[in-house]
Design a protein around this motif. Structure first.
Motif, mmCIF file in Angstrom:
data_model
loop_
_atom_site.group_PDB
_atom_site.id
_atom_site.type_symbol
_atom_site.label_atom_id
_atom_site.label_comp_id
_atom_site.label_asym_id
_atom_site.label_seq_id
_atom_site.Cartn_x
_atom_site.Cartn_y
_atom_site.Cartn_z
ATOM 1 N N ILE A 286 0.838 -1.202 0.000
ATOM 2 C CA ILE A 286 0.000 0.000 0.000
ATOM 3 C C ILE A 286 0.872 1.250 0.000
ATOM 4 O O ILE A 286 0.637 2.209 -0.752
ATOM 5 C CB ILE A 286 -0.968 -0.010 1.189
ATOM 6 C CG1 ILE A 286 -1.990 -1.144 1.050
ATOM 7 C CG2 ILE A 286 -1.692 1.326 1.319
ATOM 8 C CD1 ILE A 286 -2.793 -1.408 2.309
ATOM 9 N N HIS A 289 2.588 1.806 -3.323
ATOM 10 C CA HIS A 289 1.626 2.305 -4.314
ATOM 11 C C HIS A 289 1.323 3.778 -4.068
ATOM 12 O O HIS A 289 1.276 4.583 -5.014
ATOM 13 C CB HIS A 289 0.348 1.476 -4.255
ATOM 14 C CG HIS A 289 -0.762 2.033 -5.095
ATOM 15 N ND1 HIS A 289 -0.683 2.140 -6.470
ATOM 16 C CD2 HIS A 289 -1.980 2.549 -4.747
ATOM 17 C CE1 HIS A 289 -1.799 2.678 -6.938
ATOM 18 N NE2 HIS A 289 -2.594 2.940 -5.909
ATOM 19 N N GLU A 290 1.135 4.154 -2.809
ATOM 20 C CA GLU A 290 0.773 5.543 -2.506
ATOM 21 C C GLU A 290 1.875 6.531 -2.859
ATOM 22 O O GLU A 290 1.584 7.691 -3.183
ATOM 23 C CB GLU A 290 0.397 5.683 -1.027
ATOM 24 C CG GLU A 290 -0.935 5.051 -0.693
ATOM 25 C CD GLU A 290 -1.430 5.445 0.696
ATOM 26 O OE1 GLU A 290 -1.116 6.546 1.153
ATOM 27 O OE2 GLU A 290 -2.130 4.619 1.302
ATOM 28 N N GLU A 294 4.852 1.383 -7.086
ATOM 29 C CA GLU A 294 4.358 0.058 -7.439
ATOM 30 C C GLU A 294 2.872 0.129 -7.744
ATOM 31 O O GLU A 294 2.190 1.095 -7.374
ATOM 32 C CB GLU A 294 4.611 -0.946 -6.293
ATOM 33 C CG GLU A 294 6.084 -1.214 -6.027
ATOM 34 C CD GLU A 294 6.305 -2.254 -4.925
ATOM 35 O OE1 GLU A 294 5.309 -2.874 -4.486
ATOM 36 O OE2 GLU A 294 7.464 -2.433 -4.500
ATOM 37 N N GLU A 295 2.375 -0.926 -8.400
ATOM 38 C CA GLU A 295 0.949 -1.037 -8.655
ATOM 39 C C GLU A 295 0.186 -1.250 -7.347
ATOM 40 O O GLU A 295 0.757 -1.700 -6.345
ATOM 41 C CB GLU A 295 0.674 -2.223 -9.601
ATOM 42 C CG GLU A 295 1.276 -2.059 -10.997
ATOM 43 C CD GLU A 295 0.643 -0.910 -11.756
ATOM 44 O OE1 GLU A 295 -0.578 -0.692 -11.599
ATOM 45 O OE2 GLU A 295 1.363 -0.229 -12.513
ATOM 46 N N ALA A 296 -1.081 -0.947 -7.359
ATOM 47 C CA ALA A 296 -1.913 -1.156 -6.171
ATOM 48 C C ALA A 296 -1.945 -2.639 -5.819
ATOM 49 O O ALA A 296 -1.942 -3.500 -6.702
ATOM 50 C CB ALA A 296 -3.329 -0.641 -6.422
ATOM 51 N N PRO A 297 -1.971 -2.978 -4.548
ATOM 52 C CA PRO A 297 -2.056 -4.394 -4.164
ATOM 53 C C PRO A 297 -3.364 -5.003 -4.654
ATOM 54 O O PRO A 297 -4.408 -4.348 -4.671
ATOM 55 C CB PRO A 297 -1.983 -4.355 -2.636
ATOM 56 C CG PRO A 297 -2.356 -2.966 -2.255
ATOM 57 C CD PRO A 297 -1.916 -2.090 -3.381
ATOM 58 N N GLY A 310 -9.595 -2.385 -1.442
ATOM 59 C CA GLY A 310 -9.476 -0.947 -1.619
ATOM 60 C C GLY A 310 -8.998 -0.255 -0.359
ATOM 61 O O GLY A 310 -9.412 0.865 -0.060
ATOM 62 N N ALA A 312 -6.703 1.456 0.521
ATOM 63 C CA ALA A 312 -5.805 2.613 0.384
ATOM 64 C C ALA A 312 -6.696 3.833 0.170
ATOM 65 O O ALA A 312 -7.796 3.718 -0.356
ATOM 66 C CB ALA A 312 -4.857 2.416 -0.793
ATOM 67 N N PRO A 313 -6.309 5.017 0.552
ATOM 68 C CA PRO A 313 -4.992 5.302 1.142
ATOM 69 C C PRO A 313 -4.974 5.069 2.645
ATOM 70 O O PRO A 313 -5.949 5.331 3.327
ATOM 71 C CB PRO A 313 -4.803 6.784 0.840
ATOM 72 C CG PRO A 313 -6.194 7.335 0.828
ATOM 73 C CD PRO A 313 -7.083 6.238 0.291
#
Length: 340
Positions: A286, A289-290, A294-297, A310, A312-313
């Motif tokens: 997470i 990604h934030e 990297e891509e979102a988990p 979902g 995140a954040p």
């Protein structure tokens, strides 16, 4: 200050038994490059990983920051813990993703409750030439570790006795009580300064584990000599403690820490505290990604960690114009252990 080791080890922390008194030496941990600070870490270590909810104790300095580059820690994350900053010399500027901007000064506590997630940065203040202090973490229990973040600044009023001065920043001791809510089982944090030859008799909560972290001098506690930079652990069921500053070793400064045993296992890696490998792995994903690395988990990864899809954040937006964030290190090749 936070854990900026490039290859941090996974640490499983749990309340241990053990002898009534343990003297625990520090481990030297370099942070950053050739001019980075070196800290003296007394928790966690093989012989002990928790004192109450206290799970991470670093002390540092006094450092000439023209030689060490001082505190230079860009934005980085925390989950499931609280950071306690306590300085002896110098000043540090704090900024976090909740919008809190604060100056850390000697004798003033800055407490950041990360809860479910926060990011922050710490830099030596421009006028600081010597930096000397301690960075302490305590683990939040399962009941509050998903709370929203909080930031608290508190200046304790010292209790003064015959040759000693006590500043209680968390909990209660010697008739002084901090109003700060820790969101954890009862906790204690205090600084004790003693002149040579002084002594103090402290009444302790027998339900607590206690520890003395020696910064200066060579005190004696209940007849046991405490070496400088070491941590002395005292098991529960101790209701009194006598501390003496010997005549020939100069002034003494000690951090007195304690708390009810946490009674929970925690898995600690880098700046994350979770309860399983999957949680820590998800927190890392997470965060990465934030900050755009990297891509979102995937939903399956979050589900395996017991986190909602979902999720995140967690770590929030950050003020513009700041140094680039620290990327999270690569996880170890092995699964982060969870022991009973």
């Amino acid at each position: 200050m936070s854990n900026t080791e490039p290859t941090p080890l996974e640490t499983l922390c749990e309340s241990e038994g053990g002898s009534e008194i343990q003297i625990l030496p520090p481990r030297l941990v370099p942070l950053g490059g050739p001019r980075g600070m070196t800290v003296r870490r007394t928790l966690p270590q093989r012989r002990r990983s928790l004192v109450g909810a206290w799970c991470f104790l670093d002390s540092y300095g006094p450092d000439d920051i023209s030689a060490t580059n001082g505190m230079n820690v860009p934005r980085h994350p925390h989950t499931g813990l609280a950071t306690v900053s306590w300085l002896y010399t110098g000043e540090i500027d704090h900024l976090d993703s909740a919008g809190n901007s604060a100056r850390v000064r000697p004798g003033e506590m800055n407490l950041m409750l990360a809860g479910r997630g926060i990011t922050h940065q710490e830099f030596s203040a421009p006028q600081t030439t010597v930096l000397h202090g301690a960075q302490l973490w305590y683990a939040l229990p399962d009941s509050t570790r998903e709370m929203e973040h909080e930031f608290i600044h508190y200046v304790p009023e010292a209790v003064v006795g015959d040759g000693w001065r006590l500043s209680v920043f968390l909990g209660s001791l010697a008739g002084s009580s901090s109003p700060v809510e820790t969101r954890t089982p009862p906790l204690l944090g205090a600084e004790l300064i003693m002149e040579p030859g002084a002594s103090i008799d402290l009444t302790l909560d027998p339900a607590f584990e206690h520890a003395l972290l020696v910064d200066r001098g060579a005190p004696v506690a209940d007849g046991v000599a405490l070496p400088k930079d070491h941590l002395a652990y005292f098991a529960p069921q101790r209701g009194e403690l006598r501390v003496v500053a010997t005549d020939d070793d100069g002034a003494v400064r000690i951090l007195l820490l304690g708390g009810e045993p946490l009674g929970e296992q925690i898995v600690m890696w880098w700046n994350f505290i979770g309860r399983s490998h999957e949680e820590v792995e998800a927190y890392r994903a997470i965060y990465q990604h934030e900050i755009g690395l990297e891509e979102a988990p995937a939903p399956g990864q979050l589900q395996a960690a017991g986190l909602p899809a979902g999720d995140a954040p967690r770590f929030g937006p950050y003020p513009a114009g700041q140094p680039a964030p620290l990327p999270a290190p690569v996880l170890p090749n092995a699964r982060l252990r969870s022991r009973g």
